[in-house]
Design a protein around this motif. Structure first.
Motif, short mmCIF file in Angstrom:
data_model
loop_
_atom_site.label_atom_id
_atom_site.label_comp_id
_atom_site.label_asym_id
_atom_site.label_seq_id
_atom_site.Cartn_x
_atom_site.Cartn_y
_atom_site.Cartn_z
N ASP A 1 8.24 -5.03 -5.43
CA ASP A 1 9.63 -5.43 -5.65
C ASP A 1 9.76 -6.95 -5.79
O ASP A 1 10.73 -7.44 -6.35
CB ASP A 1 10.51 -4.93 -4.51
CG ASP A 1 11.96 -4.71 -4.96
OD1 ASP A 1 12.15 -4.13 -6.04
OD2 ASP A 1 12.88 -5.16 -4.24
N ASP B 1 10.83 3.61 0.31
CA ASP B 1 10.78 3.33 1.75
C ASP B 1 11.97 3.93 2.49
O ASP B 1 11.98 3.96 3.70
CB ASP B 1 10.71 1.82 2.00
CG ASP B 1 9.95 1.50 3.29
OD1 ASP B 1 9.33 2.41 3.87
OD2 ASP B 1 9.96 0.33 3.72
N PRO C 1 15.80 -0.70 4.07
CA PRO C 1 14.76 -1.67 3.74
C PRO C 1 15.28 -2.85 2.92
O PRO C 1 16.17 -2.67 2.08
CB PRO C 1 13.76 -0.85 2.93
CG PRO C 1 14.49 0.35 2.45
CD PRO C 1 15.61 0.60 3.41
N TYR D 1 6.95 -3.78 -1.14
CA TYR D 1 7.57 -5.10 -0.99
C TYR D 1 6.92 -6.10 -1.93
O TYR D 1 7.58 -7.00 -2.44
CB TYR D 1 7.51 -5.53 0.49
CG TYR D 1 8.37 -4.59 1.30
CD1 TYR D 1 9.69 -4.90 1.55
CD2 TYR D 1 7.88 -3.36 1.72
CE1 TYR D 1 10.51 -4.02 2.22
CE2 TYR D 1 8.69 -2.46 2.38
CZ TYR D 1 10.01 -2.80 2.64
OH TYR D 1 10.82 -1.90 3.28
N VAL E 1 4.67 -9.37 4.24
CA VAL E 1 6.07 -8.95 4.18
C VAL E 1 6.27 -7.61 4.85
O VAL E 1 7.31 -7.01 4.72
CB VAL E 1 6.51 -8.82 2.73
CG1 VAL E 1 6.42 -10.14 2.05
CG2 VAL E 1 5.68 -7.78 2.02
N ARG E 2 5.27 -7.14 5.53
CA ARG E 2 5.39 -5.82 6.10
C ARG E 2 6.54 -5.78 7.10
O ARG E 2 6.57 -6.56 8.03
CB ARG E 2 4.08 -5.48 6.79
CG ARG E 2 3.92 -4.03 7.10
CD ARG E 2 2.53 -3.82 7.69
NE ARG E 2 2.42 -2.44 8.13
CZ ARG E 2 2.99 -1.99 9.22
NH1 ARG E 2 3.69 -2.78 9.98
NH2 ARG E 2 2.86 -0.72 9.54
N LEU F 1 13.97 -6.85 1.18
CA LEU F 1 12.93 -7.87 1.02
C LEU F 1 13.11 -8.90 2.12
O LEU F 1 14.22 -9.13 2.59
CB LEU F 1 13.06 -8.56 -0.33
CG LEU F 1 12.52 -7.83 -1.55
CD1 LEU F 1 12.56 -8.76 -2.76
CD2 LEU F 1 11.11 -7.34 -1.32
N ALA G 1 4.08 0.27 2.95
CA ALA G 1 3.39 -0.99 3.20
C ALA G 1 2.30 -0.87 4.26
O ALA G 1 1.95 -1.84 4.90
CB ALA G 1 4.41 -2.05 3.63
N LEU H 1 13.43 -0.36 -3.50
CA LEU H 1 12.78 0.01 -2.25
C LEU H 1 13.13 1.44 -1.83
O LEU H 1 13.02 1.80 -0.66
CB LEU H 1 13.17 -0.99 -1.15
CG LEU H 1 12.78 -2.45 -1.44
CD1 LEU H 1 13.35 -3.41 -0.40
CD2 LEU H 1 11.25 -2.61 -1.50
#
Ligand code: C2O
Ligand code: CU
Length: 449
Positions: free
Chosen positions: A439, A128, A162, A436, A192-193, A164, A230, A125
């Protein structure tokens, strides 16, 4: 490896560039040390900022980038959209070993074709956290008339590290039926945002917006990059029409619009004529979030008036893919394909948090095997309620009359068909650019056999 010739042309692996670079750049990936608006301990940067430095070269020049890894963990750099030779594509475990902390790594490739691209980490991630930057390859003979360009990088900003959703626990602010034990279930509810703390234009939050000062009469070529992890943005410049001239860096027949929508990984170039002097807001609304929009100011001459903010949804003339007609269509993708993949996009079943392509979560997923020279078609069906921006490494593809490298597949059984010629042997990732989803498994390797 001599290629097969299903389209009458030989395909050989693109050789690694060995000559001296025309432009050499050193980049350092490191945790952020400054305490600026977006600086937090979880922000990671190239050369101390996000977005990282703009890399700008001329078409056909050899670009050499030496990446120094000062992060506490491994990293790589991917040149999003550039059909580079496979070994410099920057995908850990697929095209290279990750760059360990304290190490440096040299990427060298010929910058072509001209276009608006970006570079970013391809590990976990990290994108992000801020490891991204624009890469501009200028035409030697631009077909578009403009006085100068302005690069606009949109990004969704997280103050925290960030994670998950499965690692965020139960009070991580996840909406949409995702509460409970942290087991996400296999249902179709929610996305999953993360709840973003704001949206950035060139690294600046809306309370301290970037200001683009221009001169009355100038023709400005905006190069818009969606470098979010995202977020799908609706983009609008108040008081002006935009003439879209490039989609994902590829030239299109000019099309006038009031607004456009783009997902993570997509780019549009648009020419704006400064013929309505004042102070105008350029804004990008997160179409799938509740945060306030990303914002910048576009200003010239009598800069006293401020426009009323307008939302893209009020726009009468929004760009669609059907409006995009590539100036030079892709070679080798007319007629019937040599090989077709029908792939569905969905949430994985079971207790763990996964996103899958045809039921399989990367990296435990079968590669898609193709042969050199083939005309390959991929038909995508989205069996989830959320949009997926699907990106193909190493190739451009045709989608309708457009030529792109990233395509939005709408939710609720939305579909997209892409066609490309297998002209760049190697192993290439095809994946959702929602970080997301990526990943959590929404990727496949395309492998030349
Ligand atoms: Cu921006 Cu795998 O890509
Ligand atoms: Cu996705």
């Amino acid at each position: 490896m001599p290629g097969t010739e299903s389209n009458g042309r030989e395909v050989t692996p693109r050789p690694t560039v060995t000559e001296e670079p025309d432009t050499s750049v050193q980049l350092t990936a490191a945790p952020d040390t400054d305490t600026g608006a977006t600086g937090t301990s979880s922000t990671w940067t190239y050369d101390g900022r996000t977005p990282g430095p703009e890399l700008r070269v001329r078409e056909g020049d050899v670009l050499g980038v030496e990446l120094a890894n000062d992060l506490p963990t491994e990293t790589t750099v991917h040149w999003h959209g550039v059909p580079v030779p496979n070994p410099v594509d920057g995908v850990p475990g697929v095209t290279q070993d990750p760059i360990l902390p304290g190490e440096t790594y040299e990427y060298t490739f010929r910058a072509e074709p001209a276009g608006t691209y970006f570079y970013h980490s391809h590990v976990g991630l990290q994108l992000d956290r801020g490891l991204l930057g624009p890469l501009i390859v200028e035409e030697r003979n631009p077909h578009v008339e403009y006085d100068r360009d302005i690069v606009v990088v949109f990004d969704d900003y997280l103050a925290e590290e960030p994670r998950l959703p499965s690692e965020r626990g139960t009070n991580g602010g996840m909406g949409g039926g995702m509460g409970g034990s942290g087991g996400m279930g296999g249902g179709m509810m929610g996305d999953v945002r993360p709840p973003y703390d704001g949206h950035l234009v060139n690294g600046r939050l809306p309370n301290d917006p970037a200001t683009f000062e221009v001169t009355e009469g100038e023709r400005i070529r905006f190069r818009f990059v969606n470098a979010a992890s995202a977020t799908v943005y609706g983009v609008r410049l108040a008081g002006h029409e935009m003439t879209v001239t490039h989609a994902d860096g590829r030239p299109v027949e000019p099309v006038d619009v009031d607004s456009f929508v783009f997902g993570a990984g997509e780019r549009y170039d648009a020419v704006v004529v400064a013929d309505n002097s004042g102070s105008w807001s350029l804004r990008a609304d997160a179409l799938d979030g509740n945060e306030s929009p990303a914002r910048a100011v576009f200003r010239y001459d009598s800069a006293d008036g401020t426009d009323a903010p307008t939302s893209p949804s009020s726009s009468s003339n929004q760009l669609t893919y059907g409006d995009l007609h590539a100036l030079s269509p892709l070679d080798g993708v007319s007629g019937n394909p040599d090989r077709t993949f029908d792939l569905s996009l969905s949430r994985g079943g079971g207790p763990s948090y996964t996103w899958v392509i045809d039921g399989q979560a990367y990296p435990d997923a079968d590669p898609l095997q193709i042969r050199p020279g083939e005309h390959v078609r991929i038909r995508l069906t989205n069996r989830s309620p959320v949009v997926h921006p699907m990106h193909l490494h190493g190739h451009f593809f045709a989608v309708g009359d457009a030529v792109k490298d990233t395509v939005l597949v709408p939710g609720h059984m939305g579909q997209a068909t892409i066609d490309f010629r297998a002209d760049n042997p190697g192993r290439w990732l095809f994946h959702c650019h929602n970080l997301y989803h990526l990943d959590a498994g929404m990727a496949r390797v395309l492998r030349y056999v």
